[in-house]
Motif scaffolding. Sequence first.
Motif, PDB file in Angstrom:
ATOM      1  N   PHE A  26       0.811  -1.226   0.000  1.00  0.00           N
ATOM      2  CA  PHE A  26       0.000   0.000   0.000  1.00  0.00           C
ATOM      3  C   PHE A  26       0.841   1.271   0.000  1.00  0.00           C
ATOM      4  O   PHE A  26       0.293   2.354  -0.063  1.00  0.00           O
ATOM      5  CB  PHE A  26      -0.935   0.052   1.203  1.00  0.00           C
ATOM      6  CG  PHE A  26      -2.132  -0.832   1.052  1.00  0.00           C
ATOM      7  CD1 PHE A  26      -2.904  -0.776  -0.094  1.00  0.00           C
ATOM      8  CD2 PHE A  26      -2.486  -1.716   2.050  1.00  0.00           C
ATOM      9  CE1 PHE A  26      -4.007  -1.588  -0.241  1.00  0.00           C
ATOM     10  CE2 PHE A  26      -3.595  -2.530   1.912  1.00  0.00           C
ATOM     11  CZ  PHE A  26      -4.343  -2.470   0.763  1.00  0.00           C
ATOM     12  N   THR A  27       2.144   1.169   0.145  1.00  0.00           N
ATOM     13  CA  THR A  27       2.943   2.379   0.285  1.00  0.00           C
ATOM     14  C   THR A  27       4.186   2.336  -0.598  1.00  0.00           C
ATOM     15  O   THR A  27       4.716   1.264  -0.888  1.00  0.00           O
ATOM     16  CB  THR A  27       3.361   2.588   1.759  1.00  0.00           C
ATOM     17  OG1 THR A  27       4.219   3.715   1.817  1.00  0.00           O
ATOM     18  CG2 THR A  27       4.063   1.371   2.313  1.00  0.00           C
ATOM     19  N   LEU A 311      -4.204  -0.293   5.337  1.00  0.00           N
ATOM     20  CA  LEU A 311      -5.383  -0.081   4.486  1.00  0.00           C
ATOM     21  C   LEU A 311      -6.197   1.093   5.018  1.00  0.00           C
ATOM     22  O   LEU A 311      -6.656   1.957   4.252  1.00  0.00           O
ATOM     23  CB  LEU A 311      -6.232  -1.350   4.451  1.00  0.00           C
ATOM     24  CG  LEU A 311      -7.506  -1.283   3.604  1.00  0.00           C
ATOM     25  CD1 LEU A 311      -7.154  -1.080   2.147  1.00  0.00           C
ATOM     26  CD2 LEU A 311      -8.327  -2.548   3.763  1.00  0.00           C
ATOM     27  N   VAL A 312      -6.373   1.139   6.358  1.00  0.00           N
ATOM     28  CA  VAL A 312      -7.091   2.271   6.958  1.00  0.00           C
ATOM     29  C   VAL A 312      -6.345   3.568   6.657  1.00  0.00           C
ATOM     30  O   VAL A 312      -6.948   4.601   6.346  1.00  0.00           O
ATOM     31  CB  VAL A 312      -7.247   2.058   8.476  1.00  0.00           C
ATOM     32  CG1 VAL A 312      -7.818   3.295   9.143  1.00  0.00           C
ATOM     33  CG2 VAL A 312      -8.134   0.869   8.754  1.00  0.00           C
ATOM     34  N   THR A 314      -4.622   4.311   4.089  1.00  0.00           N
ATOM     35  CA  THR A 314      -4.843   4.806   2.729  1.00  0.00           C
ATOM     36  C   THR A 314      -6.118   5.627   2.643  1.00  0.00           C
ATOM     37  O   THR A 314      -6.271   6.449   1.743  1.00  0.00           O
ATOM     38  CB  THR A 314      -4.934   3.652   1.718  1.00  0.00           C
ATOM     39  OG1 THR A 314      -6.018   2.809   2.112  1.00  0.00           O
ATOM     40  CG2 THR A 314      -3.659   2.869   1.646  1.00  0.00           C
ATOM     41  N   ARG A 315      -7.059   5.390   3.573  1.00  0.00           N
ATOM     42  CA  ARG A 315      -8.292   6.185   3.580  1.00  0.00           C
ATOM     43  C   ARG A 315      -8.134   7.422   4.459  1.00  0.00           C
ATOM     44  O   ARG A 315      -8.494   8.522   4.069  1.00  0.00           O
ATOM     45  CB  ARG A 315      -9.460   5.354   4.136  1.00  0.00           C
ATOM     46  CG  ARG A 315      -9.742   4.104   3.397  1.00  0.00           C
ATOM     47  CD  ARG A 315     -10.574   4.379   2.131  1.00  0.00           C
ATOM     48  NE  ARG A 315     -10.264   3.412   1.072  1.00  0.00           N
ATOM     49  CZ  ARG A 315     -10.699   2.168   1.078  1.00  0.00           C
ATOM     50  NH1 ARG A 315     -11.460   1.738   2.049  1.00  0.00           N
ATOM     51  NH2 ARG A 315     -10.364   1.344   0.115  1.00  0.00           N
ATOM     52  N   GLN A 316      -7.550   7.228   5.662  1.00  0.00           N
ATOM     53  CA  GLN A 316      -7.551   8.292   6.661  1.00  0.00           C
ATOM     54  C   GLN A 316      -6.378   9.260   6.491  1.00  0.00           C
ATOM     55  O   GLN A 316      -6.545  10.462   6.646  1.00  0.00           O
ATOM     56  CB  GLN A 316      -7.488   7.688   8.077  1.00  0.00           C
ATOM     57  CG  GLN A 316      -8.603   6.730   8.392  1.00  0.00           C
ATOM     58  CD  GLN A 316      -9.951   7.425   8.447  1.00  0.00           C
ATOM     59  OE1 GLN A 316     -10.062   8.532   8.917  1.00  0.00           O
ATOM     60  NE2 GLN A 316     -10.987   6.759   7.935  1.00  0.00           N
ATOM     61  N   PRO A 318      -3.771   9.473   3.707  1.00  0.00           N
ATOM     62  CA  PRO A 318      -3.047   9.048   2.509  1.00  0.00           C
ATOM     63  C   PRO A 318      -1.932  10.009   2.097  1.00  0.00           C
ATOM     64  O   PRO A 318      -1.198   9.723   1.162  1.00  0.00           O
ATOM     65  CB  PRO A 318      -4.146   9.007   1.443  1.00  0.00           C
ATOM     66  CG  PRO A 318      -5.140  10.003   1.898  1.00  0.00           C
ATOM     67  CD  PRO A 318      -5.056  10.082   3.391  1.00  0.00           C
TER      68      PRO A 318
END
Lengths: 362, 292
Positions: A26-27, A311-312, A314-316, A318
């Motif tokens: 994710f990063t 994953l959270v 990426t929403r909270q 990013p």
Amino acid sequence: MKRLPGVVHPVAWWLWAIGMAVAASFTTNPLLLLILIGVSCFVVVLRRGSAPWSRSLRVYLLLGLAIVVVRVFFRCFLGAAGGGPVLLDLPRIPLPQWAAGITLLGPVRLSDLLAGLYDGLHLAGMVVCVGAANSLANPKRLLKVVPISLYDIGTVVVVAVSVFPQLADSIGRVRRAQRLRPAREGRWHVVRRTIVPVVADALDRSLLLAAAMDSRGYGRRAATSARTRTLVSVVTVAGLIAVCIGVFGMLDDQAPLLFRAPAFVTGLLLAAGGLVFSSSERTVTRYRPDAFDLRSAAVAASGLAAGALMLVATRQAPAHLSTPVEPAQWPVVDLLPLVAAMIGVLAAVVSPRPVLHEEVTA
Amino acid sequence: MRPAAGSTAPERPADQGRPTDLVTRLQGTAVPLGLRSAIVLTLVSIAGLAMFCWPLLTHHGPSNTGHVTDAPIIFAVTLPLLVLVVLAEFADGGMDSKALAMLGVLSAVDAALRPVGGGTGGVETVFFLLILAGRVFGPGFGFVLGCTSLFASALLTAGVGPWLPFQMLCSAWIGMGAGLLPRRVRGAREVVMLIGYGVLAAYLFGLLMNLFNWPFLAGTDIAGHANLAFVPGDSLWSNLHRFLIYTLVTSTGGWDTGRAITNAVAIALLGRPVLTLLRRAARRASYDPVRT
């Protein structure tokens, strides 16, 4: 019955590693990726045993390094087109027309270097995280949990993993026998005179093993009813046809919607269903199964938490998960991704100290 | 256990003017390749080939590239399941304990041979035993051995990763292809044929594995400065052109040729004695035609 001390369920290690690899996926922030790689290495070094597969971490790290180098090389020397300050001013070499108008070399700019570095680190992070599971989990115990329809194939791999250390022994015996006879010189002759007896020895061993398995009733099972067999074949073949349609459908914009993801997923479910169903009439007893106890659950949870928190993030949060390369900025780490990258280290805390081979034999 | 499909074959008398051909007698009995297994194998091969070739097969408009980044991940997750379905099918088709022990031991030998070359400069020592064993024990055995030997060596040394199912499928095809070669060819011509096949397999393996790692290593280029990278939405021909240049520049000179030379030299030097050994083991393993 006494349990083996200090064994974390191999599936738990794999879940932990997959969670870490998901977090890495994710990063592209280099600091976060380095933290994830560091955490994986830390846990491996503390918790690995002394089996042959436990020494593989170094190979995975070298592989990760190779990925980074290759990626940077491609980015910088095969037609770099980034921006920012020029680091290395090389001449451009255009290739002839048949080579699709590709140019080699050219000025290397900062953003090319950084983009290649971050991309490579991204892939290397995932590779090292998966490699950590390979060093930590005992493959023989892992193969005990495969579904029954794959029991035979699992046995093949267990045989391979168990025979592997005996081959060194076999090579030693062959070499000793050779030293007792006058040997002709020549490197290839030595290779042939080593490999052929070792293979012959291994084949003899396989026949002995088969006889031993037969005498213990390996593979005896009740005949599957014709109806079940037909049903399993129909389900499996239908599922695979749907998968074939789905693969091509997913790659094609023009395909009807039904032939894309729905066909693919349905096909996979049917094929997996066939796998499960074909084993429904077969029972295999397991000797001393590993328990998925609280410690194993905690190990798995710490890895999965890393993936879930990232994953959270990426929403909270990013903002700093990917670091801009043009203009180049110093990577910044927010609190939530930092926690996600660090939480995997809990696996080293909750898992027991490994039992090393030397201690067992002593 | 139910009798395997071809296990009555060894009863055939040796009266056709030549001594009973062991390979013909053994055909398919090591791991029977029945109709059902063949269908499943074909379907999985089609889907697997598409998963290798997806960068060349996409038909997306230039604006719609959302799927392109998902595709490799989805395929890397699903291919293992497909490989498992074929393997379960073979196992269900009646692998007896001898075939199973033989597979396990040969996988171990293959796994031990692999670090000898270490893959440096393309010196891959896995394939020659795979080709010889596939030749002797038939296509079904070759397919399963390709999968299990790569899997075992990945577990023992280092090599578990998203590329593993792709490598397994590739080498399974190589082992199966060796089993499908014409059976009548014998003696020195057999070795020559296997050398030719080994060279061909080395280049094809390199090509397919390059196709798999091309979008990863050369990068997926959405920004438009196309060079050697995969460009989603571009035509099949221009992507294929770019890919062939990529593989020519990066690996054909070094890795693939190294692998081809390794295969050729290993089969030329060790082909005859190892084939003899394997055939002797096959003869000893099938001494009783009635398998219980």
